[in-house]
Design a protein around this motif. Structure first.
Motif, PDB file in Angstrom:
ATOM      1  N   ILE A   1      -4.420  13.247 -85.923  1.00  0.00           N
ATOM      2  CA  ILE A   1      -4.925  13.546 -87.266  1.00  0.00           C
ATOM      3  C   ILE A   1      -4.387  14.881 -87.763  1.00  0.00           C
ATOM      4  O   ILE A   1      -3.968  15.004 -88.920  1.00  0.00           O
ATOM      5  CB  ILE A   1      -6.471  13.560 -87.267  1.00  0.00           C
ATOM      6  CG1 ILE A   1      -7.027  12.184 -86.892  1.00  0.00           C
ATOM      7  CG2 ILE A   1      -7.010  13.993 -88.627  1.00  0.00           C
ATOM      8  CD1 ILE A   1      -8.536  12.134 -86.759  1.00  0.00           C
TER       9      ILE A   1
ATOM     10  N   LEU B   1     -10.902   9.457 -90.336  1.00  0.00           N
ATOM     11  CA  LEU B   1      -9.815   8.543 -89.987  1.00  0.00           C
ATOM     12  C   LEU B   1     -10.282   7.125 -90.265  1.00  0.00           C
ATOM     13  O   LEU B   1     -11.260   6.656 -89.675  1.00  0.00           O
ATOM     14  CB  LEU B   1      -9.433   8.705 -88.516  1.00  0.00           C
ATOM     15  CG  LEU B   1      -8.396   7.707 -87.992  1.00  0.00           C
ATOM     16  CD1 LEU B   1      -7.083   7.843 -88.753  1.00  0.00           C
ATOM     17  CD2 LEU B   1      -8.164   7.901 -86.494  1.00  0.00           C
TER      18      LEU B   1
ATOM     19  N   LEU C   1      -2.882   8.519 -83.987  1.00  0.00           N
ATOM     20  CA  LEU C   1      -2.845   7.613 -85.140  1.00  0.00           C
ATOM     21  C   LEU C   1      -2.118   6.318 -84.812  1.00  0.00           C
ATOM     22  O   LEU C   1      -1.303   6.261 -83.883  1.00  0.00           O
ATOM     23  CB  LEU C   1      -2.138   8.305 -86.316  1.00  0.00           C
ATOM     24  CG  LEU C   1      -2.747   9.616 -86.813  1.00  0.00           C
ATOM     25  CD1 LEU C   1      -1.864  10.227 -87.895  1.00  0.00           C
ATOM     26  CD2 LEU C   1      -4.158   9.393 -87.353  1.00  0.00           C
TER      27      LEU C   1
ATOM     28  N   VAL D   1      -5.817   9.035 -93.297  1.00  0.00           N
ATOM     29  CA  VAL D   1      -6.525  10.292 -93.033  1.00  0.00           C
ATOM     30  C   VAL D   1      -7.083  10.771 -94.367  1.00  0.00           C
ATOM     31  O   VAL D   1      -6.321  11.103 -95.283  1.00  0.00           O
ATOM     32  CB  VAL D   1      -5.591  11.345 -92.417  1.00  0.00           C
ATOM     33  CG1 VAL D   1      -6.324  12.670 -92.243  1.00  0.00           C
ATOM     34  CG2 VAL D   1      -5.039  10.858 -91.086  1.00  0.00           C
TER      35      VAL D   1
END
Length: 320
Positions: free
Chosen positions: A235, A256, A283, A289
């Motif tokens: 992130i 997220l 991710l 995000v």
């Protein structure tokens, strides 16, 4: 005719504001009524000299008192010994200089939001990560590269790129499906298959160049949009790629989203203050995000901030 006149007025206003703004990089000081009286009593050329030096808008001065041009002798960078300056001019200039210094000091002492500049970078559409080790739980996908070193009866270095079907084509062994599997399971499968089908040959399996994935950064980030990042990106890597959190964004509520659902909340203060990166997860392609808008704020300064920080730290340690 009206449109033409309006355009002319706007153009003149723009030129005027641009000129005044270029007089000084500092904001125009607030002139007190007493200072304004002193300023208006000065000769026109001295009024203009002070206006240029301290960024005073000429509109603040009675325009009926100003005429003529700017005498070079009174400009700060061209003032010479022959110029006769009144005591009022010197006194007013001293006051404005002190006021300017106080304004600069107040600006330096202004509290800034903790942590806001940590992730502030120039937005980058591609953020390669090549110096991080690949963990055993890394999930392979199309575009990843697998390196195989054979030794024993056969010494050979092989390199395979996972194709769109999620397989690698191994000579003499045929296609091997690897996409969607962890690196550990793929490593074990390849070494076992080589040991079974190539007598006297052993293999060492590692990861080569990794694939890139597309993620979205939205909400109150510095520059929302789609970014291409490494498949090892987390992130915070996505935040770095987008230039960080904007002035209106929250550092305490980074979300997220995966397939439209919130899968993780990241509090950057938890990371910056306590070093806890547990929620800074890796991710996947298509992840979003989301930077939430800024909520309520509390300003603390000096010893009070230090006391609160120590209290939070003690509370956290006792909780763990």
């Amino acid at each position: 005719m009206k449109l033409k006149l309006l355009y002319t007025v706007r153009t003149l206003a723009f030129v005027t504001l641009t000129f005044i703004g270029s007089l000084s990089s500092q904001a125009a000081p607030d002139i007190s009524p007493e200072q304004m009286q002193m300023l208006q009593k000065l000769p026109p050329e001295q009024q203009k000299a002070l206006a240029i030096e301290y960024g005073i808008s000429l509109n603040q001065i009675d325009q009926s008192e100003i005429s003529g041009t700017f005498p070079e002798a009174v400009l700060p960078e061209k003032r010479n010994q022959q110029t006769v300056l009144s005591s009022d001019y010197l006194e007013l200039r001293k006051q404005l200089e002190l006021q300017k210094l106080e304004d600069e000091k107040a600006k330096e002492d202004e509290l800034k939001r903790f942590g806001l500049g940590v992730f502030s970078t120039k937005p980058n559409t591609f953020a390669p990560i090549s110096n991080l080790p690949v963990t055993s739980d890394y999930i392979l996908g199309p575009g990843d590269t697998i390196l195989v070193q054979l030794f024993g009866k056969e010494n050979q270095s092989l390199q395979f790129k996972v194709n769109r079907q999620g397989t690698i084509l191994f000579p003499e062994l045929g296609p091997i499906s690897v996409a969607g599997q962890s690196f550990l399971s793929v490593k074990n499968a390849i070494t076992e298959r080589i040991a079974e089908q190539k007598i006297g040959v052993r293999a060492a399996v590692s990861m080569g160049e990794l694939r890139s994935i597309e993620v979205f950064v939205s909400g109150d980030s510095y520059q929302p949009g789609k970014y291409l990042v490494s498949s090892l990106a987390t992130i915070t890597h996505a935040l770095y790629a987008s230039g960080g959190v904007s002035e209106s964004g929250s550092l305490r509520d980074i979300r997220l989203l995966r397939n439209g659902k919130i899968v993780k909340h990241l509090d950057l203060y938890d990371l910056l203050i306590f070093g806890n990166s547990a929620n800074d997860v890796r991710l996947q392609a298509g992840d979003v995000v989301f930077v939430s808008p800024l909520g309520q704020q509390l300003k603390l300064k000096g010893k009070l901030f230090g006391l609160l920080f120590m209290k939070l730290k003690a509370t956290r340690q006792s909780a763990t």
